[in-house]
Design a protein around this motif. Structure first.
Motif, PDB file in Angstrom:
ATOM      1  N   GLU A 213      57.118  42.207  51.178  1.00 24.61           N
ATOM      2  CA  GLU A 213      58.448  42.792  51.435  1.00 24.61           C
ATOM      3  C   GLU A 213      58.894  42.548  52.866  1.00 24.61           C
ATOM      4  N   ASP A 214      57.937  42.556  53.783  1.00 26.97           N
ATOM      5  CA  ASP A 214      58.263  42.317  55.190  1.00 26.97           C
ATOM      6  C   ASP A 214      58.321  40.832  55.531  1.00 26.97           C
ATOM      7  N   ALA A 215      58.092  39.987  54.530  1.00 31.00           N
ATOM      8  CA  ALA A 215      58.058  38.534  54.776  1.00 31.00           C
ATOM      9  C   ALA A 215      57.125  38.224  55.947  1.00 31.00           C
ATOM     10  N   TRP A 216      55.985  38.904  55.925  1.00 30.00           N
ATOM     11  CA  TRP A 216      54.969  38.690  56.962  1.00 30.00           C
ATOM     12  C   TRP A 216      53.953  37.699  56.394  1.00 30.00           C
ATOM     13  N   PHE A 217      54.141  36.437  56.729  1.00 30.25           N
ATOM     14  CA  PHE A 217      53.415  35.394  56.011  1.00 30.25           C
ATOM     15  C   PHE A 217      52.219  34.819  56.762  1.00 30.25           C
ATOM     16  N   THR A 218      51.908  35.369  57.924  1.00 28.13           N
ATOM     17  CA  THR A 218      50.787  34.798  58.678  1.00 28.13           C
ATOM     18  C   THR A 218      49.407  35.327  58.271  1.00 28.13           C
ATOM     19  N   PRO A 219      49.265  36.600  57.890  1.00 26.49           N
ATOM     20  CA  PRO A 219      47.903  37.027  57.517  1.00 26.49           C
ATOM     21  C   PRO A 219      47.552  36.642  56.087  1.00 26.49           C
ATOM     22  N   ARG A 220      46.263  36.518  55.843  1.00 25.33           N
ATOM     23  CA  ARG A 220      45.801  36.470  54.461  1.00 25.33           C
ATOM     24  C   ARG A 220      45.455  37.885  54.029  1.00 25.33           C
ATOM     25  N   VAL A 221      45.717  38.188  52.774  1.00 26.70           N
ATOM     26  CA  VAL A 221      45.453  39.524  52.246  1.00 26.70           C
ATOM     27  C   VAL A 221      44.369  39.402  51.178  1.00 26.70           C
ATOM     28  N   LEU A 222      43.255  40.039  51.426  1.00 25.35           N
ATOM     29  CA  LEU A 222      42.100  39.880  50.538  1.00 25.35           C
ATOM     30  C   LEU A 222      41.451  41.221  50.208  1.00 25.35           C
ATOM     31  N   PRO A 223      40.825  41.288  49.039  1.00 27.14           N
ATOM     32  CA  PRO A 223      40.083  42.509  48.676  1.00 27.14           C
ATOM     33  C   PRO A 223      38.680  42.458  49.255  1.00 27.14           C
ATOM     34  N   GLN A 224      37.943  43.535  49.042  1.00 25.84           N
ATOM     35  CA  GLN A 224      36.491  43.512  49.210  1.00 25.84           C
ATOM     36  C   GLN A 224      35.927  43.149  47.839  1.00 25.84           C
ATOM     37  N   LEU A 225      35.696  41.863  47.660  1.00 25.40           N
ATOM     38  CA  LEU A 225      35.277  41.349  46.363  1.00 25.40           C
ATOM     39  C   LEU A 225      33.978  41.996  45.894  1.00 25.40           C
ATOM     40  N   HIS A 226      33.075  42.237  46.840  1.00 24.87           N
ATOM     41  CA  HIS A 226      31.785  42.831  46.459  1.00 24.87           C
ATOM     42  C   HIS A 226      31.959  44.235  45.894  1.00 24.87           C
ATOM     43  N   VAL A 227      32.978  44.958  46.384  1.00 23.94           N
ATOM     44  CA  VAL A 227      33.212  46.300  45.841  1.00 23.94           C
ATOM     45  C   VAL A 227      33.784  46.185  44.425  1.00 23.94           C
ATOM     46  N   MET A 228      34.655  45.178  44.218  1.00 21.72           N
ATOM     47  CA  MET A 228      35.174  44.963  42.864  1.00 21.72           C
ATOM     48  C   MET A 228      34.035  44.635  41.894  1.00 21.72           C
ATOM     49  N   LEU A 229      33.048  43.879  42.386  1.00 20.35           N
ATOM     50  CA  LEU A 229      31.975  43.413  41.497  1.00 20.35           C
ATOM     51  C   LEU A 229      30.841  44.415  41.350  1.00 20.35           C
ATOM     52  N   TRP A 230      30.483  45.023  42.465  1.00 16.72           N
ATOM     53  CA  TRP A 230      29.266  45.842  42.453  1.00 16.72           C
ATOM     54  C   TRP A 230      29.514  47.284  42.863  1.00 16.72           C
ATOM     55  N   GLY A 231      30.759  47.667  43.093  1.00 14.38           N
ATOM     56  CA  GLY A 231      31.013  49.001  43.600  1.00 14.38           C
ATOM     57  C   GLY A 231      30.397  49.145  44.983  1.00 14.38           C
ATOM     58  N   ASN A 232      29.826  50.290  45.267  1.00 13.36           N
ATOM     59  CA  ASN A 232      29.215  50.503  46.584  1.00 13.36           C
ATOM     60  C   ASN A 232      27.694  50.381  46.552  1.00 13.36           C
ATOM     61  N   LYS A 233      27.207  49.726  45.494  1.00 15.48           N
ATOM     62  CA  LYS A 233      25.771  49.490  45.391  1.00 15.48           C
ATOM     63  C   LYS A 233      25.289  48.706  46.610  1.00 15.48           C
ATOM     64  N   ARG A 234      24.117  49.068  47.103  1.00 13.62           N
ATOM     65  CA  ARG A 234      23.588  48.359  48.264  1.00 13.62           C
ATOM     66  C   ARG A 234      22.759  47.151  47.852  1.00 13.62           C
ATOM     67  N   GLY A 235      22.643  46.201  48.777  1.00 16.50           N
ATOM     68  CA  GLY A 235      21.712  45.094  48.589  1.00 16.50           C
ATOM     69  C   GLY A 235      22.254  43.978  47.722  1.00 16.50           C
ATOM     70  N   VAL A 236      23.555  43.943  47.528  1.00 11.99           N
ATOM     71  CA  VAL A 236      24.175  42.846  46.766  1.00 11.99           C
ATOM     72  C   VAL A 236      25.376  42.321  47.544  1.00 11.99           C
TER      73      VAL A 236
END
Lengths: 236, 236
Positions: A213-236
């Motif tokens: 919405e702000d047409a702010w095109f310089t940053p990349r926007v990314l998730p925490q993929l490991h949280v999507m995959l493993w939740g907050n499990k440790r060691g992965v």
């Protein structure tokens, strides 16, 4: 040989966030931090009540774990924490480089070290207002100065709310030359409670929408993929 | 002015996969393809029964859409398809570059074009055996040759099964200098059916596990983030 405080060494797995997202990595999570972010997702490497769980390891001990986990095949080692900059990782990096390994370092940018110049990918993640911490920009600039000969230097900012977002915009304006990665904050950090995948998606969508919405095109926007995959499990 | 067949132009949104994952992008999806991958997730830009939905647009028409959607602020334009290499995007790229825009191109590598040299990020995605297509490696090499002056050239391979995985390992051996991105295949491509988030995660976990078990540390392993966020909805 000096010993280092290590909270955990694990992998190989994929880096879950930021500039190296998807990259096969062994993680070396150091114990100890000069910050106490209210939403810290790695308290077991930060809070003093976990100090008894940290191992005292020499550089050789750590290196042995890295080579065992990676089957002796070079990959990227990610130094995270806590704040790894508290301790001296120059000998480990020198040793790893001799064997073709690369090193990423994740630090808030509060403590500069000469060995930042040896890092292949330095991720500076200044903490936004919601953390409860206040960034010392003189110290941050000293980190940048120390990293002048590093391979790649990027900035990563976690965004929990509108105030964090506005702050990130100001920081981006102040450091236009630093590639910027934004990720939504994750308030669900209890390793014993399953994360809500829809809530994770919704927080990323919220951030994507704001940036677009702000047409702010310089940053990349990314998730925490490991949280999507493993939740907050440790060691992965 | 020559007209180009365009299936859709949308954005800005984040690039969901590969080397530019997380990057704000306007997508220009071209109509027409020389391949018919059995699991194609963009049939509306490929199959001839959708041909009546493609717009005939001049370079100026496309450019007007891009600048309108991006509010005139430079960003990365992703040319995808179908196979965008069927048509001539040199004039659009020249025009965009004059205004500070960057261009990514996603193509299977079956048709080489001189204008590949103008591309900022060229993603060559040779299709694995499960696609039902057979890669013409002479044509693929011609694409690499045409892209010698391109900004960055990477390879992306979609993996549906063990056979695809073994094939990807051979391809990686044949092209060791090309940065490689792996992503799990998505058999759920009906835009009218909600994707199963657990199945999406499971396919990525399967691929991550295989790569790590083999200590294959050169590729990055990434999801289709847009499918995690929006399912197979179009225009996001």
């Amino acid at each position: 040989m000096t010993s280092l405080r290590i909270a955990e060494i694990f992998g190989p797995t994929v880096q879950g966030e930021g500039a190296l997202i998807g990259e096969p990595t062994v993680f070396v999570r150091t114990g100890g931090c000069d910050y106490r972010c209210v939403w810290c997702d790695s308290l077991h490497a930060v809070a003093s009540e976990f100090r008894h769980t940290w191992a005292a390891m020499t550089t050789d001990d750590i290196w042995n774990d890295i080579t065992r986990l990676s089957q002796g095949k070079p990959l990227t080692v990610s130094l995270s924490g806590g704040n790894p900059a508290i301790q001296d990782f120059a000998p480990l990096i020198t040793l790893g480089h001799e064997h073709g390994y690369k090193f990423a370092l994740e630090t808030q940018g509060s403590i500069a070290r000469p060995w930042f110049s040896q890092i292949d990918t330095l991720v500076l993640s200044p903490k936004p207002p919601s953390s409860g911490e206040t960034v010392d920009w003189t110290a941050f600039d000293a980190c940048l100065e120390a990293a002048q000969d590093a391979g790649t230097v990027v900035m990563k900012i976690v965004i929990f709310d509108d105030k964090d977002y506005d702050w990130a915009r100001d920081v981006a304006d102040a450091y236009p030359a630093l590639p910027l990665y934004l990720q939504p904050g994750n308030p669900e950090v209890d390793p014993n409670v399953a994360v809500d995948p829809q809530a994770l998606s919704d927080r990323l969508l919220w951030l994507v929408d704001k940036v677009m919405e702000d047409a702010w095109f310089t940053p990349r926007v990314l998730p925490q993929l490991h949280v999507m995959l493993w939740g907050n499990k440790r060691g992965v």
